[in-house]
Design an enzyme around this catalytic site. Structure first.
Site, mmCIF file in Angstrom:
data_model
loop_
_atom_site.group_PDB
_atom_site.id
_atom_site.type_symbol
_atom_site.label_atom_id
_atom_site.label_comp_id
_atom_site.label_asym_id
_atom_site.label_seq_id
_atom_site.Cartn_x
_atom_site.Cartn_y
_atom_site.Cartn_z
ATOM 1 N N GLU A 132 0.952 -1.309 0.001
ATOM 2 C CA GLU A 132 -0.070 0.187 -0.064
ATOM 3 C C GLU A 132 0.930 1.195 -0.161
ATOM 4 O O GLU A 132 1.276 1.752 1.211
ATOM 5 C CB GLU A 132 -0.906 -0.015 1.206
ATOM 6 C CG GLU A 132 -1.943 -1.216 1.242
ATOM 7 C CD GLU A 132 -2.995 -1.249 0.436
ATOM 8 O OE1 GLU A 132 -3.171 -0.056 -0.315
ATOM 9 O OE2 GLU A 132 -3.497 -2.190 0.031
ATOM 10 N N CYS A 152 -2.381 9.486 2.749
ATOM 11 C CA CYS A 152 -1.926 8.900 1.424
ATOM 12 C C CYS A 152 -2.719 9.058 0.180
ATOM 13 O O CYS A 152 -2.364 9.517 -0.771
ATOM 14 C CB CYS A 152 -1.655 7.230 1.741
ATOM 15 S SG CYS A 152 -3.403 6.576 2.001
HETATM 16 P P1 NAD Z 1 7.847 4.847 4.916
HETATM 17 O O1 NAD Z 1 8.151 4.123 3.902
HETATM 18 O O2 NAD Z 1 9.226 5.694 5.254
HETATM 19 O O3 NAD Z 1 7.906 3.993 6.259
HETATM 20 C C1 NAD Z 1 6.754 2.990 6.315
HETATM 21 C C2 NAD Z 1 7.235 1.667 7.256
HETATM 22 O O4 NAD Z 1 8.498 1.222 6.642
HETATM 23 C C3 NAD Z 1 7.664 2.317 8.681
HETATM 24 O O5 NAD Z 1 7.114 1.261 9.452
HETATM 25 C C4 NAD Z 1 9.193 2.109 8.890
HETATM 26 O O6 NAD Z 1 9.684 1.460 9.953
HETATM 27 C C5 NAD Z 1 9.462 1.090 7.526
HETATM 28 N N1 NAD Z 1 10.684 0.974 6.821
HETATM 29 C C6 NAD Z 1 11.467 2.124 6.916
HETATM 30 N N2 NAD Z 1 12.522 1.995 6.139
HETATM 31 C C7 NAD Z 1 12.981 0.572 6.003
HETATM 32 C C8 NAD Z 1 13.528 -0.291 5.595
HETATM 33 N N3 NAD Z 1 14.514 0.097 4.994
HETATM 34 N N4 NAD Z 1 13.439 -1.726 5.576
HETATM 35 C C9 NAD Z 1 12.195 -2.231 6.188
HETATM 36 N N5 NAD Z 1 11.233 -1.149 6.408
HETATM 37 C C10 NAD Z 1 11.584 0.091 6.518
HETATM 38 O O7 NAD Z 1 6.663 5.736 4.795
HETATM 39 P P2 NAD Z 1 6.154 6.581 5.992
HETATM 40 O O8 NAD Z 1 6.785 7.957 6.015
HETATM 41 O O9 NAD Z 1 5.909 6.020 7.051
HETATM 42 O O10 NAD Z 1 4.784 6.933 5.146
HETATM 43 C C11 NAD Z 1 4.464 7.925 4.196
HETATM 44 C C12 NAD Z 1 4.429 7.019 2.779
HETATM 45 O O11 NAD Z 1 3.214 6.065 3.029
HETATM 46 C C13 NAD Z 1 3.777 7.996 1.928
HETATM 47 O O12 NAD Z 1 4.374 7.680 0.527
HETATM 48 C C14 NAD Z 1 2.136 7.771 1.814
HETATM 49 O O13 NAD Z 1 1.624 7.745 0.560
HETATM 50 C C15 NAD Z 1 2.348 6.104 2.194
HETATM 51 N N6 NAD Z 1 1.116 5.883 2.530
HETATM 52 C C16 NAD Z 1 0.179 5.047 1.876
HETATM 53 C C17 NAD Z 1 -0.958 4.351 2.189
HETATM 54 C C18 NAD Z 1 -1.617 3.422 1.648
HETATM 55 O O14 NAD Z 1 -2.729 3.031 2.158
HETATM 56 N N7 NAD Z 1 -1.422 3.385 0.085
HETATM 57 C C19 NAD Z 1 -1.302 4.980 3.583
HETATM 58 C C20 NAD Z 1 -0.493 5.827 4.267
HETATM 59 C C21 NAD Z 1 0.594 6.290 3.720
#
Ligand code: NAD
Length: 504
Positions: free
Chosen positions: A226, A260
């Site tokens: 997602e 998002c």
């Molecule tokens: P992010 O990708 O930075 O982090 C998301 C998760 O990934 C966190 O729990 C983090 O701990 C983990 N993570 C980070 N680096 C990692 C790595 N190297 N290896 C494994 N896991 C890792 O995203 P964010 O800043 O938390 O959220 C914002 C993004 O999420 C935006 O792009 C937004 O559009 C998207 N989002 C999508 C939805 C959806 O339902 N499609 C909903 C909410 C947010």
């Protein structure tokens, strides 16, 4: 030595050992107790609901502390209500979802019967984002538990207070071997996404989504991703400007744009832009007034994201954009509290960062077009968005936009509302994600849909066996128009015949 470390030290030093141990415990528990039956799943869903409803004040306080300020109303509406309505929908339909789908086989295989069994995949790993830290972690748990799985959840480290509360509430609601929350920094997320789960549901950025998919590929773990992206709001010439402005503003500035599916930028007909800008400013002023003093307006989750907003605005200004505070001149960013006011960006160009990266905050670029095809070409020249919004009264125009764009989901004449519908599959497409959840779609995503073919005692298929002869020739003639003399063709002549056929 690891053996001498306390459990918490071990978590920090070697997250992969701690997490693998939890995964083994969950697998073993699932094997020993067997597939959770209907009652166990209903009890789990009710426990999840109780954990949400009984602790509303704590959830609201924890989320607000993580953001610096988050409206209590928005936390209850966009997090607790959304998950509770998913739970209610699952409770209402679970019995029918769990029922195998039984049908007669297609006539060629009659009188056999086919059935699809819905079995839990096993242990599901959920990795959530920080922006709706309750909904994005516990929402997937609803579908996973309804489908009979055990679940491990890794919330984002950027919403640590909510994550700690979730760990506490879940640990009092479920045995660790059934549903558990694993908190920690990014190294824990990395180790978590490398585990040999039976399914991973990840919510986060497209950048990290690629890392998750790479890690999961090592163990061939199926993934639901997602992700995010730039979701456009297209305002057609037949739109009612005031209504479009009010609904774009509501979708954009909820949670200060940290959503998002928030409209990332607006595409509006050149002739309508000034009216739309005026209507947006009216609406934002009416909704938030003096935004600095308004508890209904959410702050930016952390310093790097806050600074990113300042950099985006500076970059746009430097490259020629006009920056307008959407709620009047007095609203300026407040560094100490990470409050960034609703901001409109006029005349954005493609070399500006605001038009290149997902904004994920309260900046709204407003781009103009002269013909609807120009707007659709712009959208189609970029990554497929998670959401697309179209404002316009004419049904033909609505259909034209629907048919000529591809996005994760669409809301017409509003924003966001395709997301909380349990009867719609929620998910992205291409760079904005893969797979779906919510409602029955979540149940299916976290289930193995196991096909079963049940043969009858008497079957015509028993006649289709070597040595092939008259019966087989007749059967194949009925099935595919087979000519029995074709069976006499020598194998050695086959390539020649294909060549002759191609030359005809
Ligand atoms: P992010 O990708 O930075 O982090 C998301 C998760 O990934 C966190 O729990 C983090 O701990 C983990 N993570 C980070 N680096 C990692 C790595 N190297 N290896 C494994 N896991 C890792 O995203 P964010 O800043 O938390 O959220 C914002 C993004 O999420 C935006 O792009 C937004 O559009 C998207 N989002 C999508 C939805 C959806 O339902 N499609 C909903 C909410 C947010």
């Amino acid at each position: 030595m690891a053996a001498e470390l306390q459990a918490t030290d071990l978590h920090k030093a070697k997250p992969e050992i701690w997490l693998n141990d939890l995964l083994s415990k969950q697998r073993k528990a699932l094997r020993q107790a067997g597939t959770p039956d209907y009652k166990k799943r209903i009890d789990a869903l009710k426990a999840l609901k109780k954990g949400l409803l009984d602790h509303q004040d704590e959830w609201v306080a924890a989320v607000s502390a993580d953001f610096g300020n988050r409206s209590a109303h928005e936390t209850v509406l966009a997090e607790i209500f959304v998950v509770v309505s998913e739970i209610d929908d699952a409770i209402k339909h679970l019995r029918s979802w769990m029922k195998p789908t039984i049908e007669r086989a297609v006539w060629q295989y009659a009188p056999a019967v086919t059935k699809i069994l819905y079995q839990p995949k096993g242990v599901v790993g959920v990795i959530g984002a920080w922006n709706y830290p309750i909904q994005l972690n516990l929402g997937p748990v609803v579908g996973a538990v309804a489908a009979g799985n055990h679940v491990m959840v890794k919330p984002s480290e950027l919403a640590p207070k909510t994550a700690a509360l979730m760990e506490d509430i879940i640990s009092h609601s479920f045995p660790t071997s059934y549903v558990t929350v694993c908190n920690g920094d990014v190294d824990v997320s990395a180790a978590f996404s490398s585990l040999a789960f039976d399914h991973i549901c990840f919510t986060g950025s497209t950048r990290v989504g690629k890392i998750i998919m790479r890690n999961a590929a090592e163990n061939l773990v199926p993934v639901t991703l997602e992700l995010g992206g730039k979701s456009p709001a297209i305002v057609g010439t037949d739109a009612i400007s005031k209504m479009a402005a009010a609904r774009i503003a509501r979708g954009k500035f909820l949670n200060a744009g940290q959503t998002c599916v928030a409209p990332d930028y607006v595409l509006v007909h050149e002739a309508m832009r000034d009216q739309l800008v005026a209507d947006l400013r009216d609406k934002v002023a009416q909704a938030y007034g003096n935004v600095a003093e308004n508890d209904d307006y959410t702050h930016i989750v952390c310093e790097p994201h806050y600074q990113r907003h300042k950099d985006l605005v500076a970059d746009a200004q430097e490259k020629g954009a006009t920056i307008i505070s959407a709620c009047g001149g007095e609203s300026v960013p407040d560094d100490a509290r990470r409050m960034f006011p609703p901001t409109l960006i006029l005349n954005p160009t493609d070399d500006m960062r605001v038009m290149q990266e997902e904004i994920f905050g309260p900046l709204l670029p407003i781009k103009t077009y002269n013909a609807i095809d120009e707007a659709l070409d712009y959208v189609n020249d970029h990554d497929k968005p998670l959401a697309l919004y179209y404002f316009g009264e004419n049904k033909k125009n609505q259909d034209y936009v629907l048919e000529n764009t591809l996005s994760g989901g669409v809301t017409i004449n509003d924003t966001l509302y395709h997301l909380p519908q349990p009867n719609l599959p929620f998910g992205g497409v291409g760079p904005s994600g893969m797979g779906h959840y919510h409602g029955h779609f979540g149940f299916l995503e976290f289930s193995k849909q196991k096909p079963v073919f049940i043969q009858s005692r008497l079957s015509f298929l028993d006649l289709l066996t070597p040595p092939y002869g008259r019966i087989m020739n007749t059967a194949l003639r009925i099935l595919v128009g087979f000519r029995s003399n074709a069976a006499k063709v020598k194998v050695a002549n086959a390539p020649k015949m294909v060549k002759e056929k191609r030359n005809q």
